[in-house]
Structures are given as C-alpha cells and as structure tokens.
Enzyme design. Sequence first.
Site, PDB file in Angstrom:
ATOM      1  N   GLU A  45       0.869  -1.184   0.000  1.00  0.00           N
ATOM      2  CA  GLU A  45       0.000   0.000   0.000  1.00  0.00           C
ATOM      3  C   GLU A  45       0.899   1.224   0.000  1.00  0.00           C
ATOM      4  O   GLU A  45       1.741   1.375   0.882  1.00  0.00           O
ATOM      5  CB  GLU A  45      -0.886   0.004   1.260  1.00  0.00           C
ATOM      6  CG  GLU A  45      -1.664   1.303   1.444  1.00  0.00           C
ATOM      7  CD  GLU A  45      -2.360   1.394   2.811  1.00  0.00           C
ATOM      8  OE1 GLU A  45      -2.735   0.347   3.383  1.00  0.00           O
ATOM      9  OE2 GLU A  45      -2.514   2.531   3.308  1.00  0.00           O
ATOM     10  N   ARG A  49      -0.120  10.274   1.421  1.00  0.00           N
ATOM     11  CA  ARG A  49       0.182  11.292   2.431  1.00  0.00           C
ATOM     12  C   ARG A  49       1.299  12.241   2.037  1.00  0.00           C
ATOM     13  O   ARG A  49       1.737  13.035   2.855  1.00  0.00           O
ATOM     14  CB  ARG A  49       0.591  10.598   3.735  1.00  0.00           C
ATOM     15  CG  ARG A  49      -0.583   9.976   4.412  1.00  0.00           C
ATOM     16  CD  ARG A  49      -0.152   9.327   5.695  1.00  0.00           C
ATOM     17  NE  ARG A  49      -0.815   8.068   5.801  1.00  0.00           N
ATOM     18  CZ  ARG A  49      -0.470   7.117   6.635  1.00  0.00           C
ATOM     19  NH1 ARG A  49       0.559   7.277   7.427  1.00  0.00           N
ATOM     20  NH2 ARG A  49      -1.148   5.999   6.677  1.00  0.00           N
ATOM     21  N   THR A  73      -4.769   5.777   2.263  1.00  0.00           N
ATOM     22  CA  THR A  73      -5.119   7.137   2.711  1.00  0.00           C
ATOM     23  C   THR A  73      -5.995   7.865   1.689  1.00  0.00           C
ATOM     24  O   THR A  73      -5.849   9.068   1.470  1.00  0.00           O
ATOM     25  CB  THR A  73      -3.870   7.992   3.040  1.00  0.00           C
ATOM     26  OG1 THR A  73      -2.823   7.171   3.544  1.00  0.00           O
ATOM     27  CG2 THR A  73      -4.203   9.036   4.092  1.00  0.00           C
ATOM     28  N   LYS A 133     -10.517  -2.275   6.681  1.00  0.00           N
ATOM     29  CA  LYS A 133      -9.330  -1.964   7.481  1.00  0.00           C
ATOM     30  C   LYS A 133      -9.808  -1.552   8.873  1.00  0.00           C
ATOM     31  O   LYS A 133     -10.684  -0.690   8.984  1.00  0.00           O
ATOM     32  CB  LYS A 133      -8.588  -0.817   6.791  1.00  0.00           C
ATOM     33  CG  LYS A 133      -7.543  -0.096   7.615  1.00  0.00           C
ATOM     34  CD  LYS A 133      -6.752   0.827   6.707  1.00  0.00           C
ATOM     35  CE  LYS A 133      -5.816   1.711   7.535  1.00  0.00           C
ATOM     36  NZ  LYS A 133      -4.596   2.066   6.801  1.00  0.00           N
TER      37      LYS A 133
HETATM   38  C1  3PG Z   1      -1.854   3.138   8.266  1.00  0.00           C
HETATM   39  O1  3PG Z   1      -1.880   3.927   7.349  1.00  0.00           O
HETATM   40  O2  3PG Z   1      -2.563   2.134   8.307  1.00  0.00           O
HETATM   41  C2  3PG Z   1      -0.972   3.368   9.407  1.00  0.00           C
HETATM   42  O3  3PG Z   1      -0.392   4.609   9.356  1.00  0.00           O
HETATM   43  C3  3PG Z   1       0.093   2.347   9.509  1.00  0.00           C
HETATM   44  O4  3PG Z   1       0.378   2.326  10.818  1.00  0.00           O
HETATM   45  P1  3PG Z   1       1.862   2.134  11.362  1.00  0.00           P
HETATM   46  O5  3PG Z   1       2.688   3.234  10.736  1.00  0.00           O
HETATM   47  O6  3PG Z   1       1.690   2.242  12.841  1.00  0.00           O
HETATM   48  O7  3PG Z   1       2.332   0.785  10.909  1.00  0.00           O
END
Ligand code: 3PG
Length: 213
Positions: A45, A49, A73, A133
């Site tokens: 993924e 961002r 995102t 998710k």
């Molecule tokens: C996401 O986008 O799902 C999270 O930012 C991932 O979380 P992590 O950086 O704590 O692994």
Amino acid sequence: MAFTKQDIITQLDQIRVLPILVTDDVDQAIRCVTTLAENGLPAVEITLRTPNAMTVLREVVKACPTVTVGAGTILTQAQLDAVKETGAAFGISPGITPALAKAAAESGLPYFPGVGGASDLMLALEHGFDVVKLFPSDIVGSTKMAKALGGPFPDVRFCLTGGVTVESTPALLQQPNVLCVGGSWMCPASLINAGDWTAIATLAAAAAQAGKK
Ligand code: 3PG
C-alpha cells in the site's frame, strides 16, 4: 493487469502482511517496493500522504508489474478517481464516509474502507464492503474489537493496521476473522531515506515469516 476484489483478498490471505509505504521519491519507492517483493511481500500500500504520491503510485505501478500496488489514505472521491487513473490495483481508506463509500462501490476499483467500530461497519456493509481496514488497530482494540464485531458481523474480515509490529503479528493473525495485518514497520522513512535496502530486506523477510500460516 486489472485485479478483481477477490484476487486481492486471495493474495492478502496468502501473504497476510501488507507493507504501508510513505515516500515522495519515485526512485526510492521503486527500490523499496522491489526489495519488499524480493523478500516475500509482493503486495504493497502506497499512501497518499505526500504531495507527489500520485506520481509515485503511477511510476511504481509501471516499474513493478509483478507487484500488487495499492493506494492508501484515500480521503476523497477526487483522490479515488486519480488513484484509478494511476493503474493501482486497489484502494484503502483509514475511515469511511457515505459519499466515498458510494463512489468506491461504483468505481469498480477493489476497495477496502476503514472502520473503527460497528456503525462504520454497518455503513461499509450497506455499500457491499465486507473486508475492511480496522484502524487505528492498537487504539480501537485490535483483536478484541475484531472478535467482538465478529458476533454481529460474522462474515466480515479485517485488516488490522496502526501500531502493528513484527512481534505482535503472529498473535493478531490467530484471530479467525483477521485477514491480514498492515504496517510501516518494515519500510520506515528513516531506512528509506538512508537507502538502507539491506535493512529493509531483513525486516521484510521477518515480516513475511511472521505472516506465514
Ligand atoms: C496506516 O496507514 O494504516 C498506518 O499509518 C500504519 O500504521 P503504522 O505506521 O503504525 O504501521
């Protein structure tokens, strides 16, 4: 090649660990995705961002045809439309809104909305999304939440993300309605910026191992 939602679910069910990549640099992204795939993580993924994220996504899709490259995102319908244009295999959001859920259901792009509880999940199901998710997993209760939601929603499967680690992965994957976990721990910005592909390879291999059934 276009993937169906079922293709993506089948692959996630096999790998069980989805790396989440945050980078604005095309070359670094290609190198990182290649390293992850070579070390047992052939789906990724890429988050939206960063300002250059759509370009990163498009170029990684082109450069890594054997990797299942998704976009994360996704917050708006405009982003969803742009993601489709990049050729990404799937889309993920940290949450869900009625407008985005409707647009995603109509888009044909395999899509996994984010949920934090039962109401979000009911909205997801209204639009046909039964793989979601669970975010931020470590804050909303992780497997406890997945287990509790499994009562009223027995056919839903979860991707737990947010605060997942290589150490926590095997136990999280024991919960039967957890399809996979996702996280950035195997490709942190610090290692990407340092160009430390060896360290990323080691973390990816350990993550892939932690995901094994
Ligand atoms: C996401 O986008 O799902 C999270 O930012 C991932 O979380 P992590 O950086 O704590 O692994």
